[in-house]
Design a protein around this motif. Structure first.
Motif, PDB file in Angstrom:
ATOM      1  N   LEU A 227      10.303  -2.971  -3.180  1.00  0.00           N
ATOM      2  CA  LEU A 227       9.576  -1.984  -2.391  1.00  0.00           C
ATOM      3  C   LEU A 227       8.541  -2.657  -1.522  1.00  0.00           C
ATOM      4  O   LEU A 227       7.823  -3.564  -1.967  1.00  0.00           O
ATOM      5  CB  LEU A 227       8.884  -0.971  -3.313  1.00  0.00           C
ATOM      6  N   THR A 228       8.425  -2.143  -0.262  1.00  0.00           N
ATOM      7  CA  THR A 228       7.391  -2.613   0.659  1.00  0.00           C
ATOM      8  C   THR A 228       6.841  -1.417   1.381  1.00  0.00           C
ATOM      9  O   THR A 228       7.488  -0.384   1.512  1.00  0.00           O
ATOM     10  CB  THR A 228       7.979  -3.617   1.670  1.00  0.00           C
ATOM     11  N   ASP A 229       5.581  -1.539   1.883  1.00  0.00           N
ATOM     12  CA  ASP A 229       4.989  -0.460   2.684  1.00  0.00           C
ATOM     13  C   ASP A 229       5.361  -0.674   4.138  1.00  0.00           C
ATOM     14  O   ASP A 229       6.185  -1.555   4.467  1.00  0.00           O
ATOM     15  CB  ASP A 229       3.485  -0.397   2.458  1.00  0.00           C
ATOM     16  N   ALA A 230       4.755   0.147   5.020  1.00  0.00           N
ATOM     17  CA  ALA A 230       5.085   0.096   6.450  1.00  0.00           C
ATOM     18  C   ALA A 230       4.738  -1.254   7.069  1.00  0.00           C
ATOM     19  O   ALA A 230       5.322  -1.660   8.071  1.00  0.00           O
ATOM     20  CB  ALA A 230       4.365   1.237   7.170  1.00  0.00           C
ATOM     21  N   GLN A 231       3.768  -1.930   6.454  1.00  0.00           N
ATOM     22  CA  GLN A 231       3.372  -3.250   7.007  1.00  0.00           C
ATOM     23  C   GLN A 231       4.194  -4.383   6.393  1.00  0.00           C
ATOM     24  O   GLN A 231       3.995  -5.548   6.734  1.00  0.00           O
ATOM     25  CB  GLN A 231       1.881  -3.520   6.721  1.00  0.00           C
TER      26      GLN A 231
ATOM     27  N   ILE B  40       5.034  -3.696  -2.853  1.00  0.00           N
ATOM     28  CA  ILE B  40       4.409  -2.694  -3.706  1.00  0.00           C
ATOM     29  C   ILE B  40       4.803  -3.040  -5.136  1.00  0.00           C
ATOM     30  O   ILE B  40       5.987  -2.987  -5.502  1.00  0.00           O
ATOM     31  CB  ILE B  40       4.881  -1.269  -3.345  1.00  0.00           C
ATOM     32  N   THR B  41       3.793  -3.368  -5.930  1.00  0.00           N
ATOM     33  CA  THR B  41       4.062  -3.790  -7.318  1.00  0.00           C
ATOM     34  C   THR B  41       3.405  -2.877  -8.320  1.00  0.00           C
ATOM     35  O   THR B  41       3.723  -2.948  -9.518  1.00  0.00           O
ATOM     36  CB  THR B  41       3.572  -5.225  -7.536  1.00  0.00           C
ATOM     37  N   ARG B  42       2.428  -2.019  -7.888  1.00  0.00           N
ATOM     38  CA  ARG B  42       1.700  -1.129  -8.812  1.00  0.00           C
ATOM     39  C   ARG B  42       1.612   0.268  -8.187  1.00  0.00           C
ATOM     40  O   ARG B  42       1.569   0.420  -6.958  1.00  0.00           O
ATOM     41  CB  ARG B  42       0.291  -1.661  -9.088  1.00  0.00           C
ATOM     42  N   VAL B  43       1.576   1.310  -9.028  1.00  0.00           N
ATOM     43  CA  VAL B  43       1.473   2.698  -8.564  1.00  0.00           C
ATOM     44  C   VAL B  43       0.199   2.896  -7.794  1.00  0.00           C
ATOM     45  O   VAL B  43       0.131   3.666  -6.821  1.00  0.00           O
ATOM     46  CB  VAL B  43       1.561   3.667  -9.774  1.00  0.00           C
ATOM     47  N   ALA B  44      -0.829   2.214  -8.189  1.00  0.00           N
ATOM     48  CA  ALA B  44      -2.143   2.387  -7.550  1.00  0.00           C
ATOM     49  C   ALA B  44      -2.091   2.018  -6.071  1.00  0.00           C
ATOM     50  O   ALA B  44      -2.993   2.380  -5.310  1.00  0.00           O
ATOM     51  CB  ALA B  44      -3.171   1.555  -8.275  1.00  0.00           C
ATOM     52  N   GLN B  45      -1.057   1.296  -5.634  1.00  0.00           N
ATOM     53  CA  GLN B  45      -0.972   0.901  -4.223  1.00  0.00           C
ATOM     54  C   GLN B  45      -0.379   2.027  -3.351  1.00  0.00           C
ATOM     55  O   GLN B  45      -0.280   1.860  -2.145  1.00  0.00           O
ATOM     56  CB  GLN B  45      -0.095  -0.371  -4.088  1.00  0.00           C
ATOM     57  N   THR B  46       0.058   3.128  -3.955  1.00  0.00           N
ATOM     58  CA  THR B  46       0.742   4.194  -3.178  1.00  0.00           C
ATOM     59  C   THR B  46      -0.100   5.462  -3.148  1.00  0.00           C
ATOM     60  O   THR B  46      -1.058   5.607  -3.928  1.00  0.00           O
ATOM     61  CB  THR B  46       2.102   4.504  -3.803  1.00  0.00           C
ATOM     62  N   ARG B  47       0.281   6.384  -2.282  1.00  0.00           N
ATOM     63  CA  ARG B  47      -0.367   7.703  -2.162  1.00  0.00           C
ATOM     64  C   ARG B  47       0.718   8.729  -1.818  1.00  0.00           C
ATOM     65  O   ARG B  47       1.805   8.363  -1.319  1.00  0.00           O
ATOM     66  CB  ARG B  47      -1.457   7.672  -1.092  1.00  0.00           C
ATOM     67  N   ALA B  48       0.457   9.969  -2.006  1.00  0.00           N
ATOM     68  CA  ALA B  48       1.445  11.025  -1.736  1.00  0.00           C
ATOM     69  C   ALA B  48       1.778  11.084  -0.250  1.00  0.00           C
ATOM     70  O   ALA B  48       0.908  11.017   0.603  1.00  0.00           O
ATOM     71  CB  ALA B  48       0.915  12.395  -2.213  1.00  0.00           C
ATOM     72  N   GLY B  49       3.080  11.175   0.024  1.00  0.00           N
ATOM     73  CA  GLY B  49       3.540  11.270   1.411  1.00  0.00           C
ATOM     74  C   GLY B  49       3.673   9.929   2.101  1.00  0.00           C
ATOM     75  O   GLY B  49       4.031   9.858   3.264  1.00  0.00           O
ATOM     76  N   GLN B  50       3.346   8.848   1.414  1.00  0.00           N
ATOM     77  CA  GLN B  50       3.402   7.500   2.028  1.00  0.00           C
ATOM     78  C   GLN B  50       4.854   7.093   2.201  1.00  0.00           C
ATOM     79  O   GLN B  50       5.689   7.329   1.325  1.00  0.00           O
ATOM     80  CB  GLN B  50       2.682   6.499   1.147  1.00  0.00           C
ATOM     81  N   ALA B  51       5.149   6.508   3.351  1.00  0.00           N
ATOM     82  CA  ALA B  51       6.508   6.034   3.647  1.00  0.00           C
ATOM     83  C   ALA B  51       6.676   4.645   3.081  1.00  0.00           C
ATOM     84  O   ALA B  51       5.841   3.766   3.317  1.00  0.00           O
ATOM     85  CB  ALA B  51       6.749   6.027   5.136  1.00  0.00           C
ATOM     86  N   LEU B  52       7.731   4.418   2.323  1.00  0.00           N
ATOM     87  CA  LEU B  52       8.028   3.106   1.749  1.00  0.00           C
ATOM     88  C   LEU B  52       9.448   2.713   2.125  1.00  0.00           C
ATOM     89  O   LEU B  52      10.239   3.549   2.566  1.00  0.00           O
ATOM     90  CB  LEU B  52       7.908   3.163   0.224  1.00  0.00           C
ATOM     91  N   ARG B  53       9.805   1.459   1.904  1.00  0.00           N
ATOM     92  CA  ARG B  53      11.152   0.954   2.179  1.00  0.00           C
ATOM     93  C   ARG B  53      11.608   0.231   0.926  1.00  0.00           C
ATOM     94  O   ARG B  53      10.900  -0.618   0.398  1.00  0.00           O
ATOM     95  CB  ARG B  53      11.147   0.025   3.385  1.00  0.00           C
ATOM     96  N   ALA B  54      12.841   0.584   0.496  1.00  0.00           N
ATOM     97  CA  ALA B  54      13.414  -0.050  -0.688  1.00  0.00           C
ATOM     98  C   ALA B  54      14.567  -0.942  -0.260  1.00  0.00           C
ATOM     99  O   ALA B  54      15.456  -0.518   0.479  1.00  0.00           O
ATOM    100  CB  ALA B  54      13.901   1.009  -1.674  1.00  0.00           C
TER     101      ALA B  54
END
Length: 408
Positions: free
Chosen positions: A373-377, A381-395
């Motif tokens: 998993l990676t964010d838009a940048q 992403i290795t921990r839940v704390a790095q995400t928020r609701a509605g955030q776009a991720l790429r698997a």
């Protein structure tokens, strides 16, 4: 007059008189004449040569003495006079007894032993003098040293040489000389001097503390106190006793003539040694010349020896070249085999490294059902704390990528 003299002799003699010397004189015959006086009067005295030679001090005007002798009448003038048989400074008896007691005690401690005495340096680099700056003894010492060793530095350590304060000042001056000697080598030899005088005048040099201070000297000490007939305890403890201050200076400063004599003697010995060495070399040269013989024969022998060495050198070079050629052939045979073995070893090592590297390939992990998993940048992403609701991720999966939205 003779009858008067006989009456005096029968009635009073012998007599003891205490008084102050006045008008002292010594005749060419050796007889001494003076008067003894006190507050009530005076009497003329004669000290004949035989008795004068027994004196342990030098009488002088103003000195208080005790005289023993016989009263007589000098006929030509009708004068009453005292024929002196013995003369000593007043109070000398008690002082002399104290001197003897202290001398015996210090001698029993070994302070006067001959084994303690040190020889004077034959060529001192500097000379120290302990005495009073106003003393005639200092002038005598300086005069003697300037005459005999004008090139040597002379260091004066001033101190009183008479009176109640003299022992303490003399000890302090000695301690100063000792300290400088140990720190810088100053005063290779030390002179302790003063002029003559009575036992009372010289008593400072019988002080026990002064004697023990002299005994601790790190350099040789020459004591020149008083005249030849004067003795003090400092004389006994010093390394050398001089009869006078001038003699003390002369003892540690040999004359220029003596030094020149020593140099002349050393020069003669050096010349003899040089001539002896030359003779030995000449004899050795003669023996070598005899062994050498005719030059032509010697040259022939050397030529033959040179030819033999040249032949041995040529054989040695040929053998060395042959050995090097054989070694080169061996290396040429072994080199392909060594290269083949090295290549096989490197190939096997590369295969092992490739297998180990394949084990670390992340795609192998994705093929086992995992996703990356990676964010838009593009950050992992290795921990839940790095995400928020509605955030776009790429698997990232084993066969492609998916877009995801976080739903908490």
């Amino acid at each position: 007059m003779r009858a008067i003299a006989d009456t005096l002799s029968a009635r009073f003699n012998p007599v003891a008189v205490r008084g102050e010397i006045s008008g002292f004189s010594r005749a060419a015959s050796g007889h001494c004449y003076f008067s003894l006086k006190d507050d009530t009067g005076q009497v003329r005295c004669a000290l004949f040569r035989r008795s004068a030679e027994q004196l342990s001090f030098a009488p002088r005007d103003g000195q208080v003495v005790e005289a023993q002798g016989k009263l007589d009448v000098y006929g030509p003038r009708g004068d009453l006079q005292l024929i002196v048989d013995s003369l000593k400074p007043a109070g000398q008896g008690a002082l002399f007894e104290e001197f003897l007691r202290l001398k015996a005690r210090l001698e029993a401690e070994g302070l006067f032993d001959a084994a303690r005495k040190r020889a004077l340096p034959p060529q001192p680099r500097s000379i120290g003098v302990v005495t009073s700056l106003g003393a005639a003894a200092l002038r005598d010492v300086i005069t003697a040293l300037r005459r005999r060793v004008p090139h040597l530095p002379v260091v004066v350590y001033p101190a009183a040489v008479q009176g109640a304060q003299a022992p303490a000042e003399l000890c302090a001056a000695l301690q100063t000389a000792y300290r400088r000697h140990e720190q810088t080598g100053e005063s290779a030899v030390l002179l302790l001097v003063r002029g003559g005088g009575s036992l009372e005048d010289l008593w400072s040099f019988n002080d026990e503390t002064l004697v023990r201070t002299v005994a601790r000297a790190p350099m040789p000490v020459v004591c020149g106190v008083g005249h030849e007939t004067d003795f003090t305890l400092a004389d006994f403890v010093a390394d050398l006793r001089a009869p006078t201050p001038t003699a003390a200076a002369e003892l540690c400063a040999p004359t220029r003539e003596a030094r020149l004599g020593e140099l002349a003697y050393l020069g003669e010995r050096l010349a003899e040694a040089a001539y002896g060495a030359i003779d030995q070399r000449a004899q050795r040269l003669d023996r070598l010349a005899q062994r050498l013989g005719r030059p032509s024969g010697r040259l022939h022998d050397n030529h033959q020896r040179l030819m033999g060495l040249q032949h041995r050198l040529q054989r040695g070079l040929l053998l060395a070249a042959q050995r090097q050629q054989n070694r080169l052939q061996s290396l040429q045979t072994a080199l392909p085999l060594a290269l083949r073995r090295a290549q096989e070893q490197h190939s096997a090592r590369l295969q092992r490294l490739d297998a180990a590297l394949g084990l670390l390939d992340p795609h192998l992990v994705l093929e086992r059902g995992y996703a990356f998993l990676t964010d838009a940048q593009g950050l992992a992403i290795t921990r839940v704390a790095q995400t928020r609701a509605g955030q776009a991720l790429r698997a990232t999966l084993s066969d492609g990528e998916l877009g995801l939205t976080v739903n908490l």
